[in-house]
Design a protein around this motif. Sequence first.
Motif, PDB file in Angstrom:
ATOM      1  N   ARG A  36       0.894  -0.966  -0.199  1.00 16.11           N
ATOM      2  CA  ARG A  36       0.095   0.260  -0.505  1.00 16.11           C
ATOM      3  C   ARG A  36       0.877   1.076  -0.296  1.00 16.11           C
ATOM      4  NH1 ARG A  36      -5.082   1.478   4.496  1.00 16.11           N
ATOM      5  NH2 ARG A  36      -4.227   4.084   3.958  1.00 16.11           N
ATOM      6  N   GLU A  37       2.145   1.200   0.829  1.00 13.74           N
ATOM      7  CA  GLU A  37       2.949   2.480   1.044  1.00 13.74           C
ATOM      8  C   GLU A  37       4.018   2.260  -0.142  1.00 13.74           C
ATOM      9  OE1 GLU A  37       1.984   5.398   2.643  1.00 13.74           O
ATOM     10  OE2 GLU A  37       0.178   3.839   3.368  1.00 13.74           O
ATOM     11  N   GLY A  38       4.619   1.109  -1.193  1.00 13.43           N
ATOM     12  CA  GLY A  38       5.233   1.304  -1.860  1.00 13.43           C
ATOM     13  C   GLY A  38       6.011   0.258  -0.754  1.00 13.43           C
ATOM     14  N   SER A  39       7.207  -0.565  -2.130  1.00 16.23           N
ATOM     15  CA  SER A  39       8.189  -0.849  -1.318  1.00 16.23           C
ATOM     16  C   SER A  39       8.740  -0.351  -0.789  1.00 16.23           C
ATOM     17  CB  SER A  39       8.516  -1.765  -2.267  1.00 16.23           C
ATOM     18  OG  SER A  39       8.043  -1.920  -3.702  1.00 16.23           O
ATOM     19  N   ALA A  40       9.141  -1.441  -0.134  1.00 16.53           N
ATOM     20  CA  ALA A  40      10.011  -1.085   1.711  1.00 16.53           C
ATOM     21  C   ALA A  40      11.024  -1.810   1.429  1.00 16.53           C
ATOM     22  CB  ALA A  40       9.142  -1.659   3.359  1.00 16.53           C
ATOM     23  N   GLY A 398      13.700   4.639  20.662  1.00 12.26           N
ATOM     24  CA  GLY A 398      14.914   5.110  20.053  1.00 12.26           C
ATOM     25  C   GLY A 398      14.980   6.035  19.318  1.00 12.26           C
ATOM     26  N   SER A 399      16.328   7.094  18.557  1.00 14.28           N
ATOM     27  CA  SER A 399      16.495   7.787  17.505  1.00 14.28           C
ATOM     28  C   SER A 399      17.028   7.481  16.390  1.00 14.28           C
ATOM     29  CB  SER A 399      17.814   8.446  18.085  1.00 14.28           C
ATOM     30  OG  SER A 399      18.781   8.113  18.152  1.00 14.28           O
ATOM     31  N   GLY A 400      16.655   8.326  15.731  1.00 14.43           N
ATOM     32  CA  GLY A 400      16.594   8.107  14.012  1.00 14.43           C
ATOM     33  C   GLY A 400      15.501   7.443  13.821  1.00 14.43           C
ATOM     34  N   ILE A 401      14.374   7.255  14.039  1.00 13.44           N
ATOM     35  CA  ILE A 401      13.522   6.351  13.612  1.00 13.44           C
ATOM     36  C   ILE A 401      11.882   7.414  13.578  1.00 13.44           C
ATOM     37  CG2 ILE A 401      12.757   6.207  15.679  1.00 13.44           C
ATOM     38  CD1 ILE A 401      11.425   3.349  14.252  1.00 13.44           C
ATOM     39  N   GLU A 402      11.520   7.328  11.853  1.00 11.61           N
ATOM     40  CA  GLU A 402      10.621   8.349  12.266  1.00 11.61           C
ATOM     41  C   GLU A 402       9.249   7.271  11.358  1.00 11.61           C
ATOM     42  OE1 GLU A 402       9.230  12.388   9.271  1.00 11.61           O
ATOM     43  OE2 GLU A 402      11.466  11.586   9.109  1.00 11.61           O
ATOM     44  N   GLN A 403       7.621   7.825  11.429  1.00 14.81           N
ATOM     45  CA  GLN A 403       6.575   6.895  11.545  1.00 14.81           C
ATOM     46  C   GLN A 403       6.415   7.582  10.676  1.00 14.81           C
ATOM     47  OE1 GLN A 403       3.088   6.595  13.642  1.00 14.81           O
ATOM     48  NE2 GLN A 403       3.589   4.380  13.757  1.00 14.81           N
ATOM     49  N   LEU A 404       6.076   7.643   9.375  1.00 21.50           N
ATOM     50  CA  LEU A 404       5.628   7.800   8.368  1.00 21.50           C
ATOM     51  C   LEU A 404       4.194   7.705   8.109  1.00 21.50           C
ATOM     52  CD1 LEU A 404       8.212   7.204   5.134  1.00 21.50           C
ATOM     53  CD2 LEU A 404       8.418   9.153   6.796  1.00 21.50           C
ATOM     54  N   SER A 405       3.851   6.429   8.504  1.00 22.14           N
ATOM     55  CA  SER A 405       1.846   6.253   7.919  1.00 22.14           C
ATOM     56  C   SER A 405       1.860   5.065   9.690  1.00 22.14           C
ATOM     57  CB  SER A 405       1.828   5.954   6.577  1.00 22.14           C
ATOM     58  OG  SER A 405       2.447   4.659   6.523  1.00 22.14           O
ATOM     59  N   TYR A 406       0.502   4.994   9.760  1.00 24.14           N
ATOM     60  CA  TYR A 406       0.000   4.286  10.568  1.00 24.14           C
ATOM     61  C   TYR A 406      -1.623   4.268   9.770  1.00 24.14           C
ATOM     62  CZ  TYR A 406      -0.511   3.149  15.393  1.00 24.14           C
ATOM     63  OH  TYR A 406      -0.478   1.870  17.124  1.00 24.14           O
ATOM     64  N   SER A 420      -0.807  -1.586  10.974  1.00 27.24           N
ATOM     65  CA  SER A 420       0.265  -1.651   9.973  1.00 27.24           C
ATOM     66  C   SER A 420       0.774   0.041  10.380  1.00 27.24           C
ATOM     67  CB  SER A 420       0.198  -1.585   8.461  1.00 27.24           C
ATOM     68  OG  SER A 420       0.007  -2.891   8.434  1.00 27.24           O
ATOM     69  N   ALA A 421       2.374   0.086   9.771  1.00 27.90           N
ATOM     70  CA  ALA A 421       2.952   1.417  10.252  1.00 27.90           C
ATOM     71  C   ALA A 421       4.398   1.344   8.549  1.00 27.90           C
ATOM     72  CB  ALA A 421       3.254   1.404  11.585  1.00 27.90           C
ATOM     73  N   VAL A 422       4.165   2.513   8.714  1.00 31.60           N
ATOM     74  CA  VAL A 422       6.071   2.938   7.922  1.00 31.60           C
ATOM     75  C   VAL A 422       6.843   3.271   8.250  1.00 31.60           C
ATOM     76  CG1 VAL A 422       6.820   2.977   5.357  1.00 31.60           C
ATOM     77  CG2 VAL A 422       3.998   2.066   5.881  1.00 31.60           C
ATOM     78  N   PHE A 423       7.506   3.048   8.712  1.00 31.60           N
ATOM     79  CA  PHE A 423       8.921   3.799   9.324  1.00 31.60           C
ATOM     80  C   PHE A 423       9.820   4.146   8.347  1.00 31.60           C
ATOM     81  CE2 PHE A 423       6.893   0.793  12.768  1.00 31.60           C
ATOM     82  CZ  PHE A 423       6.593   1.923  13.444  1.00 31.60           C
ATOM     83  N   SER A 424      11.025   5.153   8.273  1.00 36.70           N
ATOM     84  CA  SER A 424      12.272   5.393   7.814  1.00 36.70           C
ATOM     85  C   SER A 424      13.295   5.379   8.793  1.00 36.70           C
ATOM     86  CB  SER A 424      12.113   7.079   6.865  1.00 36.70           C
ATOM     87  OG  SER A 424      12.968   6.688   6.097  1.00 36.70           O
TER      88      SER A 424
END
Length: 462
Positions: A36-40, A398-406, A420-424
């Motif tokens: 749904r959010e593109g390939s991870a 942790g640091s260096g982790i951003e949630q892009l969608s939930y 589901s969630a997508v993280f950068s």
Amino acid sequence: MASVTEIRDFRIFVATWNVGGKIPNSDMNLEDFFLREGSADIYVCGFQEIVPLNAGNVIGSEDNEPATKWLALINQALNKPRHGPKHTSADTCNDSKSTNTDACKELKSLTNPHIFDKQVLKILSKNFRAGSSLLKTCNCPVDYTHWENTRQRAVRGLANDQDLSPLPVGYNTSIRELVALSEMFPLCSTEEMSYRLITDKQMVGLFLSIWARKESMPYIGHVRLSSVGRGIMKRLGNKGCIAVSISLHQTSFCFVCSHLALGEKEGDEVKRNTDVSEILRGIQFPIICTTPNHRAPEKIIEHDRVIWLGDLNYRAALSYEKTRSLLEDNNWDTILEKDQLNMEREAGRVFGGFKEGRILFAPTYKYSYNSDSYAGENGKSKKKRRTPAWCDRILWRGSGIEQLSYFRGESRFSDHRPVSAVFSVEVIARRKYDKFRKGYSCGLRTFDHEKRIPRRHSFYDH
């Protein structure tokens, strides 16, 4: 040699789903949900109740057939060709002249109605895993200080130029092999990505599998598993967690899939808090690192990045009638103010240091089977009625982790909706550059340790 730190950005897709003890059919399609959010770069798939939590399954021998079926479906969703020969289709493959083409064979293997035959599944499960040629036990940086002859220095320089560190390169690695490995990551287009199984584990009804792009495999190591049972007698596996530890480049990750204590009575949230505490205390990863002076983390909170997913079972501290009234007005914020997990976290009683994204979707539990109605709302019986709640959650630390969608899915397969969630995530790779090293990177940030100045390179930055 000047020491610098490079930071890569990776995308991780995380899904959790309590499937209510139901076994999937071969025609279930997970492709739209997973992509749904593109390939991870990495897919983390956690399930709860893949088998009914009855005495036979909890105390008796483990039924792993449902887990293998879920593996087959995930593999089909992630590795189904996005595009192939222009005229390859089911109709074309039915033509006797086309039946032996590779494209047709691949298409038929994905649409085979016997994909869930037991013997076929055993073969599929084995073939999904990444081999030792891709996935190494230890991916710590190679110590090049003892490579003194001319050929060894040349190979080292090529490895640096091709941005391969920290690959476990051996003394007998040829230049040709280094070049081949260097081409894996930058030359693979998004549409052609294929995924391999890093690891998977079942504990009664819990099932966790982790998949990664084939191109990312050389950078993954220290794959370890651990589990804690918190069910019957606070030991059996009808409740508890499965945890996986990996390192990606030089950053450690821990993925925790859990199913916590049930119940919506006042005080049941304390049982869930205790489950979390015991999981944090009880998970212990084995030491497998083979590189001196490097040590992979052994406990959950020692990891650089932690993602915790599952049916956490926290409910809303509201009556059924009040909750239903608020839901009719789509007043989710008021219900979330009484969400037990939110209240317990704010009070500092559980998940210290963890974060959760803003919830912008309806409660995920409890639905009537094959229905969009919450259990009990269309009947007079209070026995099957449950106060709607956000039982299914994903948190991170942790640091260096951003949630892009939930977000949640809308499958009616079970009494829970999948979440589901997508993280950068930022992943660190430490390397040494000599004075002749050209600034070659692809979407990387590097840090000059003497000046502490970050800068981002373009692909052609020299």
